[in-house]
Write an enzyme that holds these catalytic residues in place. Structure first.
Site, PDB file in Angstrom:
ATOM      1  N   ARG A 224      35.110  97.857  40.100  1.00 56.90           N
ATOM      2  CA  ARG A 224      35.593  98.469  41.269  1.00 56.90           C
ATOM      3  C   ARG A 224      37.323  98.061  41.101  1.00 56.90           C
ATOM      4  O   ARG A 224      37.815  97.585  40.394  1.00 56.90           O
ATOM      5  CB  ARG A 224      35.323  97.438  42.461  1.00 56.90           C
ATOM      6  CG  ARG A 224      34.016  97.627  42.890  1.00 56.90           C
ATOM      7  CD  ARG A 224      33.898  98.960  43.580  1.00 56.90           C
ATOM      8  NE  ARG A 224      32.401  99.312  44.264  1.00 56.90           N
ATOM      9  CZ  ARG A 224      31.556  99.958  43.633  1.00 56.90           C
ATOM     10  NH1 ARG A 224      31.703 100.538  42.425  1.00 56.90           N
ATOM     11  NH2 ARG A 224      30.219 100.204  44.231  1.00 56.90           N
ATOM     12  N   HIS A 272      36.087 107.890  39.064  1.00 64.53           N
ATOM     13  CA  HIS A 272      34.920 107.108  39.457  1.00 64.53           C
ATOM     14  C   HIS A 272      33.388 108.112  39.129  1.00 64.53           C
ATOM     15  O   HIS A 272      32.814 108.051  40.065  1.00 64.53           O
ATOM     16  CB  HIS A 272      34.820 106.644  40.782  1.00 64.53           C
ATOM     17  CG  HIS A 272      33.963 105.643  41.463  1.00 64.53           C
ATOM     18  ND1 HIS A 272      34.306 104.746  42.417  1.00 64.53           N
ATOM     19  CD2 HIS A 272      32.660 105.328  41.047  1.00 64.53           C
ATOM     20  CE1 HIS A 272      33.543 103.923  42.579  1.00 64.53           C
ATOM     21  NE2 HIS A 272      32.438 104.317  41.673  1.00 64.53           N
TER      22      HIS A 272
HETATM   23  P1  NAP Z   1      24.330  93.266  38.950  1.00 68.17           P
HETATM   24  O1  NAP Z   1      23.079  93.549  38.297  1.00 68.17           O
HETATM   25  O2  NAP Z   1      24.277  92.680  39.995  1.00 68.17           O
HETATM   26  O3  NAP Z   1      25.098  92.150  37.619  1.00 68.17           O
HETATM   27  C1  NAP Z   1      26.261  91.636  38.195  1.00 68.17           C
HETATM   28  C2  NAP Z   1      26.619  90.400  36.976  1.00 68.17           C
HETATM   29  O4  NAP Z   1      27.842  89.790  37.196  1.00 68.17           O
HETATM   30  C3  NAP Z   1      25.954  89.381  36.789  1.00 68.17           C
HETATM   31  O5  NAP Z   1      25.602  89.002  35.323  1.00 68.17           O
HETATM   32  C4  NAP Z   1      26.454  88.165  37.591  1.00 68.17           C
HETATM   33  O6  NAP Z   1      26.468  87.118  36.776  1.00 68.17           O
HETATM   34  C5  NAP Z   1      27.740  88.764  36.905  1.00 68.17           C
HETATM   35  N1  NAP Z   1      28.643  87.896  38.216  1.00 68.17           N
HETATM   36  C6  NAP Z   1      28.966  88.169  39.468  1.00 68.17           C
HETATM   37  N2  NAP Z   1      29.693  87.271  40.095  1.00 68.17           N
HETATM   38  C7  NAP Z   1      30.093  86.673  39.023  1.00 68.17           C
HETATM   39  C8  NAP Z   1      31.160  85.608  38.846  1.00 68.17           C
HETATM   40  N3  NAP Z   1      32.029  85.032  39.823  1.00 68.17           N
HETATM   41  N4  NAP Z   1      31.654  85.092  37.668  1.00 68.17           N
HETATM   42  C9  NAP Z   1      30.973  85.640  36.530  1.00 68.17           C
HETATM   43  N5  NAP Z   1      29.799  86.412  36.641  1.00 68.17           N
HETATM   44  C10 NAP Z   1      29.662  86.920  37.756  1.00 68.17           C
HETATM   45  O7  NAP Z   1      25.241  94.330  38.905  1.00 68.17           O
HETATM   46  P2  NAP Z   1      25.284  95.631  37.964  1.00 68.17           P
HETATM   47  O8  NAP Z   1      24.154  96.657  38.405  1.00 68.17           O
HETATM   48  O9  NAP Z   1      25.267  95.635  36.555  1.00 68.17           O
HETATM   49  O10 NAP Z   1      26.713  96.523  38.513  1.00 68.17           O
HETATM   50  C11 NAP Z   1      27.937  95.955  38.345  1.00 68.17           C
HETATM   51  C12 NAP Z   1      28.862  96.537  39.147  1.00 68.17           C
HETATM   52  O11 NAP Z   1      28.912  97.923  38.578  1.00 68.17           O
HETATM   53  C13 NAP Z   1      28.642  97.132  40.521  1.00 68.17           C
HETATM   54  O12 NAP Z   1      28.452  96.066  41.414  1.00 68.17           O
HETATM   55  C14 NAP Z   1      29.580  98.070  40.975  1.00 68.17           C
HETATM   56  O13 NAP Z   1      30.513  97.676  41.401  1.00 68.17           O
HETATM   57  C15 NAP Z   1      29.961  98.680  39.482  1.00 68.17           C
HETATM   58  N6  NAP Z   1      29.270 100.180  39.402  1.00 68.17           N
HETATM   59  C16 NAP Z   1      30.565 101.215  39.142  1.00 68.17           C
HETATM   60  C17 NAP Z   1      29.744 102.589  39.005  1.00 68.17           C
HETATM   61  C18 NAP Z   1      30.950 103.476  38.539  1.00 68.17           C
HETATM   62  O14 NAP Z   1      30.450 104.683  38.353  1.00 68.17           O
HETATM   63  N7  NAP Z   1      32.090 103.122  38.356  1.00 68.17           N
HETATM   64  C19 NAP Z   1      28.520 102.713  38.953  1.00 68.17           C
HETATM   65  C20 NAP Z   1      27.446 101.765  39.312  1.00 68.17           C
HETATM   66  C21 NAP Z   1      28.110 100.298  39.398  1.00 68.17           C
HETATM   67  P3  NAP Z   1      24.698  86.343  36.929  1.00 68.17           P
HETATM   68  O15 NAP Z   1      23.824  87.097  35.824  1.00 68.17           O
HETATM   69  O16 NAP Z   1      24.736  84.865  36.250  1.00 68.17           O
HETATM   70  O17 NAP Z   1      24.166  86.338  38.416  1.00 68.17           O
HETATM   71  C1  GLV Z   2      29.002 103.285  42.149  1.00 63.18           C
HETATM   72  O1  GLV Z   2      30.128 103.127  42.027  1.00 63.18           O
HETATM   73  C2  GLV Z   2      27.780 102.206  42.284  1.00 63.18           C
HETATM   74  O2  GLV Z   2      28.132 101.303  42.775  1.00 63.18           O
HETATM   75  O3  GLV Z   2      26.911 102.815  42.176  1.00 63.18           O
END
Ligand code: NAP
Ligand code: GLV
Length: 309
Positions: A224, A272
């Site tokens: 983000r 994005h």
């Molecule tokens: P997720 O499965 O919820 O994983 C989040 C990870 O971040 C977990 O390993 C968590 O730790 C860690 N985390 C959260 N808060 C933290 C903190 N304070 N300190 C250290 N580690 C922390 O999320 P995801 O599906 O991988 O997605 C991640 C993000 O990618 C989304 O939230 C979104 O904003 C972004 N995204 C972007 C796009 C794009 O097109 N640019 C697309 C999809 C997603 P724990 O494992 O210990 O809980």
């Molecule tokens: C895109 O940014 C998503 O959070 O899926």
């Protein structure tokens, strides 16, 4: 069962066709501003307005058609309402492609070869050592762990950072703010951000954190825009501490036309797009989860609202 669709900036018809095929028994409707919609059991949403939530008192679950739920959790949601994020649904492989491309493009100096081509110049560059390009992945969730594994496939040293301790094959892991974060940063040269946006992680990529990367650091932000303090990144690029950045997300989107990132010679901008929501995969996942909820079974991907992801 009634399902209402409220995704701003998304054409509803193809989603409705897919949902009709996947859940023929469902009664589907589309939310429109100012038009009353019948109370539904489930909502499929992306960045819905507060007015939509306020007019849906009977919802059992909100299905977000993305992985990040930061926009949704900013709303005033009824206590106990389940918020469900997309759980991969084809996003992890896209994220792995995007990040590996950015890392390899930087490591193999493709930008310099492109400039050499423009000059009609046939000139090899000295091979760089992979062990000098340790990649640090912030966030080891659904997307981050897939990205870390994909980078290992190219033999890069990979570090990973999460909130709780984690074991990932071939990845040196760190956890927690303070010492854990500092050790992770100083062991990394390329930084990939895949954290959710929460009050704890907002502005986490600033002068202090980015300044701890190894000299010649490189930043890839695919999570983000509000994670990154943009002026700090620019200052560290100008000071030479950072070699460059690939940025897919921004504090203001679309990125304003006058923003310095557009023309910075060492910044790559994409709109994005690193991991797009894939409609068919998402519909299949949401339909499966709705059926499970209807049978009273637990589902994956339910957001911990207090934690913020
Ligand atoms: P997720 O499965 O919820 O994983 C989040 C990870 O971040 C977990 O390993 C968590 O730790 C860690 N985390 C959260 N808060 C933290 C903190 N304070 N300190 C250290 N580690 C922390 O999320 P995801 O599906 O991988 O997605 C991640 C993000 O990618 C989304 O939230 C979104 O904003 C972004 N995204 C972007 C796009 C794009 O097109 N640019 C697309 C999809 C997603 P724990 O494992 O210990 O809980
Ligand atoms: C895109 O940014 C998503 O959070 O899926």
């Amino acid at each position: 069962m009634k399902i209402v669709f409220c995704c701003t900036d998304t054409r509803p018809e193809p989603w409705l066709d897919g949902l009709r095929a996947a859940l023929p028994e469902a009664d589907l409707s589309v939310w429109q501003a100012g038009v009353a919609t019948e109370p539904a059991d489930y909502a499929i949403v992306w960045a819905p307005p507060q007015a939509f939530i306020d007019a849906q008192p009977r919802l059992k679950a909100l299905f977000n058609i993305g992985a990040g739920v930061d926009a949704l959790l900013r709303l005033n949601l009824p206590d106990g309402l389940k918020v469900v994020r997309l759980d991969d649904a084809g996003m992890a492989v896209q994220m792995a492609e995007y990040v590996c491309h950015a890392v390899i493009r930087h490591f193999r100096e493709f930008d310099l070869y492109q400039q050499a081509q423009a000059r009609g110049e046939w000139a090899f560059r000295k091979p760089r050592h992979r062990e000098d390009f340790a990649v640090g992945v912030m966030g080891l969730g659904v997307l981050g762990s897939r990205v870390a594994q994909a980078l290992r496939g190219f033999d890069f040293p990979v570090n990973g950072w999460s909130r709780n301790p984690k074991v990932l094959d071939g990845v040196q892991t760190f956890h927690g703010m303070g010492e854990g974060l500092h050790a992770f940063l100083s062991a990394s040269r390329v930084l990939v951000n895949l954290l959710p946006l929460t009050p704890e992680t907002r502005d986490i990529l600033g002068r202090d954190t980015l300044g701890r990367l190894r000299p010649g650091g490189y930043v890839i932000n695919v999570a983000r825009g509000a994670h990154l303090v943009e002026e700090d990144l620019l200052a560290l690029l100008d000071s030479g501490h950072l070699a460059g950045a690939t940025l897919d997300v921004f504090r203001t989107e679309p990125l304003p036309t006058t923003h310095p990132f557009w023309t910075h010679p060492r910044v790559t901008v994409t709109p994005h797009t690193s991991a797009r929501t894939l409609r068919d995969e998402s519909i299949a996942q949401i339909a499966r989860k709705i059926r499970a909820l209807e049978r009273g079974e637990p589902i994956a991907g339910v957001v911990d609202r207090a934690r913020g992801y």
